[in-house]
Enzyme design. Sequence first.
Site, PDB file in Angstrom:
ATOM      1  CB  THR A  11     -43.974  69.073  18.357  1.00  0.00           C
ATOM      2  OG1 THR A  11     -43.968  70.175  17.400  1.00  0.00           O
ATOM      3  CG2 THR A  11     -43.469  70.571  19.073  1.00  0.00           C
ATOM      4  CG  ASP A  78     -53.983  63.943  17.592  1.00  0.00           C
ATOM      5  OD1 ASP A  78     -53.179  64.804  16.120  1.00  0.00           O
ATOM      6  OD2 ASP A  78     -54.939  63.508  16.620  1.00  0.00           O
ATOM      7  CB  SER A  79     -55.185  69.583  17.263  1.00  0.00           C
ATOM      8  OG  SER A  79     -54.284  70.443  16.496  1.00  0.00           O
TER       9      SER A  79
END
EC number: 3.6.1.66
Length: 205
Positions: A11, A78-79
């Site tokens: 990220t 991942d969300s």
Amino acid sequence: MAESPRLVLATRNPGKLRELRELLRGQVPGLDVDTQVIDAAAAGAPDVPETGLTFAENSLLKARAVAAATGLVAVADDSGLAVDVLGGAPGIFSARWAGAHGDDAANLQLLLDQLSDIAPPHRAAAFVCAASVVSAGFEAVEEGRLAGVLLTEPRGGGGFGYDPILQPEGMDRSCAELSPEEKNRISHRGQAFRALLPHLVKALS
């Protein structure tokens, strides 16, 4: 002299990096989380297209690509938001539900418009996060879930994304009305990363 990096988080979000460092602090003997746990930008890692069909697939895609590019232990997540009456949508498309990636206001407003005639008993939804760790010959994925109900209008000035319209089960405030500490204790991302911690310790030991 700074220690060589050992773990990279896939990220460029500084908030996620801070969370991971605090989670790992004191958990791995000899690991200096402030210098040896870095983000994708510091590692020179590539952006990875999220072409998977599930949160877990996208998380693993990112972790595998970053681990291969850097040679380090890699962590990714991942969300998104899964709405029951929409069959789990927006799901993996949560960040680009209105078309443009990352337009939180447009995404939120489109979802509210789509649910405008849905009564409160049928507005169940959940934030979902899949977090993964990948190193040479080792992979693990864990999931976290924060269930609640969708409000009919945004409330609160904290958080981001769909936080202003999800009210967690058993609470009378939206996620955007919680303090950062309250949110971290119950959040889908916090759950996923805490579940992933034993795998992280194993990969770094």
